[in-house]
Motif scaffolding. Structure first.
Motif, PDB file in Angstrom:
ATOM      1  N   THR A 155      -2.528  -5.094   8.103  1.00 46.69           N
ATOM      2  CA  THR A 155      -2.478  -6.020   6.978  1.00 46.69           C
ATOM      3  C   THR A 155      -3.022  -7.378   7.390  1.00 46.69           C
ATOM      4  O   THR A 155      -2.795  -7.845   8.509  1.00 46.69           O
ATOM      5  CB  THR A 155      -1.035  -6.150   6.434  1.00 46.69           C
TER       6      THR A 155
ATOM      7  N   LEU B 248      -6.119  -1.325   0.185  1.00 49.31           N
ATOM      8  CA  LEU B 248      -5.517  -2.130  -0.875  1.00 49.31           C
ATOM      9  C   LEU B 248      -6.060  -3.546  -0.791  1.00 49.31           C
ATOM     10  O   LEU B 248      -6.053  -4.163   0.267  1.00 49.31           O
ATOM     11  CB  LEU B 248      -3.991  -2.140  -0.739  1.00 49.31           C
TER      12      LEU B 248
ATOM     13  N   GLN C 144      -4.794  -4.384   2.974  1.00 48.17           N
ATOM     14  CA  GLN C 144      -3.973  -3.459   3.752  1.00 48.17           C
ATOM     15  C   GLN C 144      -4.656  -2.093   3.812  1.00 48.17           C
ATOM     16  O   GLN C 144      -5.260  -1.662   2.840  1.00 48.17           O
ATOM     17  CB  GLN C 144      -2.581  -3.291   3.124  1.00 48.17           C
ATOM     18  N   PHE C 145      -4.541  -1.427   4.966  1.00 49.41           N
ATOM     19  CA  PHE C 145      -5.017  -0.047   5.073  1.00 49.41           C
ATOM     20  C   PHE C 145      -4.265   0.636   6.204  1.00 49.41           C
ATOM     21  O   PHE C 145      -3.694  -0.022   7.094  1.00 49.41           O
ATOM     22  CB  PHE C 145      -6.536   0.032   5.294  1.00 49.41           C
TER      23      PHE C 145
ATOM     24  N   LYS D  82      -8.496   4.852   2.046  1.00 47.32           N
ATOM     25  CA  LYS D  82      -8.243   3.910   0.948  1.00 47.32           C
ATOM     26  C   LYS D  82      -7.883   2.551   1.531  1.00 47.32           C
ATOM     27  O   LYS D  82      -7.426   2.445   2.670  1.00 47.32           O
ATOM     28  CB  LYS D  82      -7.118   4.395   0.035  1.00 47.32           C
TER      29      LYS D  82
ATOM     30  N   LEU E 176      -5.880  -0.337  -5.338  1.00 50.23           N
ATOM     31  CA  LEU E 176      -6.376   0.533  -4.281  1.00 50.23           C
ATOM     32  C   LEU E 176      -7.853   0.856  -4.473  1.00 50.23           C
ATOM     33  O   LEU E 176      -8.291   1.185  -5.581  1.00 50.23           O
ATOM     34  CB  LEU E 176      -5.570   1.838  -4.242  1.00 50.23           C
TER      35      LEU E 176
ATOM     36  N   ILE F  64       0.819  -1.206   0.000  1.00 49.31           N
ATOM     37  CA  ILE F  64       0.000   0.000   0.000  1.00 49.31           C
ATOM     38  C   ILE F  64       0.860   1.266   0.000  1.00 49.31           C
ATOM     39  O   ILE F  64       0.411   2.343  -0.400  1.00 49.31           O
ATOM     40  CB  ILE F  64      -0.970   0.000   1.206  1.00 49.31           C
TER      41      ILE F  64
END
Length: 267
Positions: free
Chosen positions: A98, A133, A107-108, A131, A29, A19
């Motif tokens: 993650t 991922l 993931q963020f 956002k 994303l 990410i």
């Protein structure tokens, strides 16, 4: 392995997160709030175990997502087992989370954590991420498309003389990285390695129309037991938008679940 033991190892290894590399992984994303909320809710429903990294990846704790408060724009996370690690996490300016769901990496990043409670127990709260991922690449999983519900492929291909050909084929397999086409030899002869195919249309049963740009990567001649010949044409997605990637991953996950359910019923 105990959390403190794992953390000791993490301090010795440089952790790299996809990410944080938008040039390489930007196509995975998600920025839509609806998509972000859907992913977060799936983590709650599955009680997914999440690794939360901070201090530039040198420290982390194990947590899980407990609930969302959409009106407040916040989420609530479980605390780690070690009070000392929890205190360090509260001091961090950002925390990167993650996990993996159905072989899809999620993931963020969250901003500063705050102390709260959930069900009478200590917990963390933070603002919703802007956002997420979702990364499913070919090496993670490639789904063979069902014979009973085939995925049809349609694209306009330019011949060498510049004339157009409306090409149709069936998908053999599909993943977050690309597709494998079952092409007749005559069609395969028109597809050369590194060719770019734009506006390719694939109808994913029970999901919708997936439109994508593809790059031809390889070709393999195949002869069936019955003596029929076709060519498997391997294609890679080019800059597939996040919303379309979400639809694709939803299709792959659903078909694989249905397949596992059928196998369980036959056992």
């Amino acid at each position: 392995m105990e959390e403190t033991d794992v953390q000791g190892q993490a301090e010795k290894v440089a952790v790299r997160f996809e990410i944080e590399r938008p040039d390489d992984y930007g196509q995975y994303l998600l920025h839509s709030k609806a998509e972000i909320v859907a992913v977060l809710r799936s983590l709650i429903q599955r009680r997914s175990l999440i690794s939360a990294y901070f201090d530039q990846g040198r420290s982390f704790l194990l947590t899980s997502l407990l609930k969302l408060d959409l009106e407040a724009g916040e989420l609530v996370l479980d605390c780690g087992r070690e009070d000392k690690v929890n205190r360090l996490a509260l001091l961090a300016e950002r925390v990167l989370l993650t996990t993996t769901v159905d072989k899809v990496k999620v993931q963020f990043t969250l901003g500063k954590l705050s102390e709260t409670q959930s069900g009478g127990l200590p917990a963390f709260s933070a603002a919703l991420p802007d956002k997420i991922l979702r990364l499913q690449r070919r090496e993670y999983y490639r789904l063979s498309t069902p014979v009973t519900k085939p995925v049809k492929f349609v694209a306009t291909i330019r011949r060498r003389d510049g004339s157009a050909l409306l090409a149709e084929a069936t998908l053999l397999d599909i993943s977050g990285g690309g597709i494998g086409l079952m092409a007749a030899p005559r069609l395969a002869a028109l597809l050369q390695r590194s060719d770019i195919l734009t506006d390719c249309k694939m109808t994913l049963p029970d999901e919708g129309l997936l439109v994508a740009t593809l790059c031809i990567r390889n070709k393999l001649d195949v002869t069936t037991r019955g003596g029929a010949r076709y060519v498997r044409v391997g294609c890679q997605f080019v800059a597939l938008p996040g919303a379309r990637m979400t639809m694709l991953q939803r299709y792959i996950t659903r078909v694989e679940r249905e397949r596992k359910a059928r196998l369980s019923g036959m056992a």
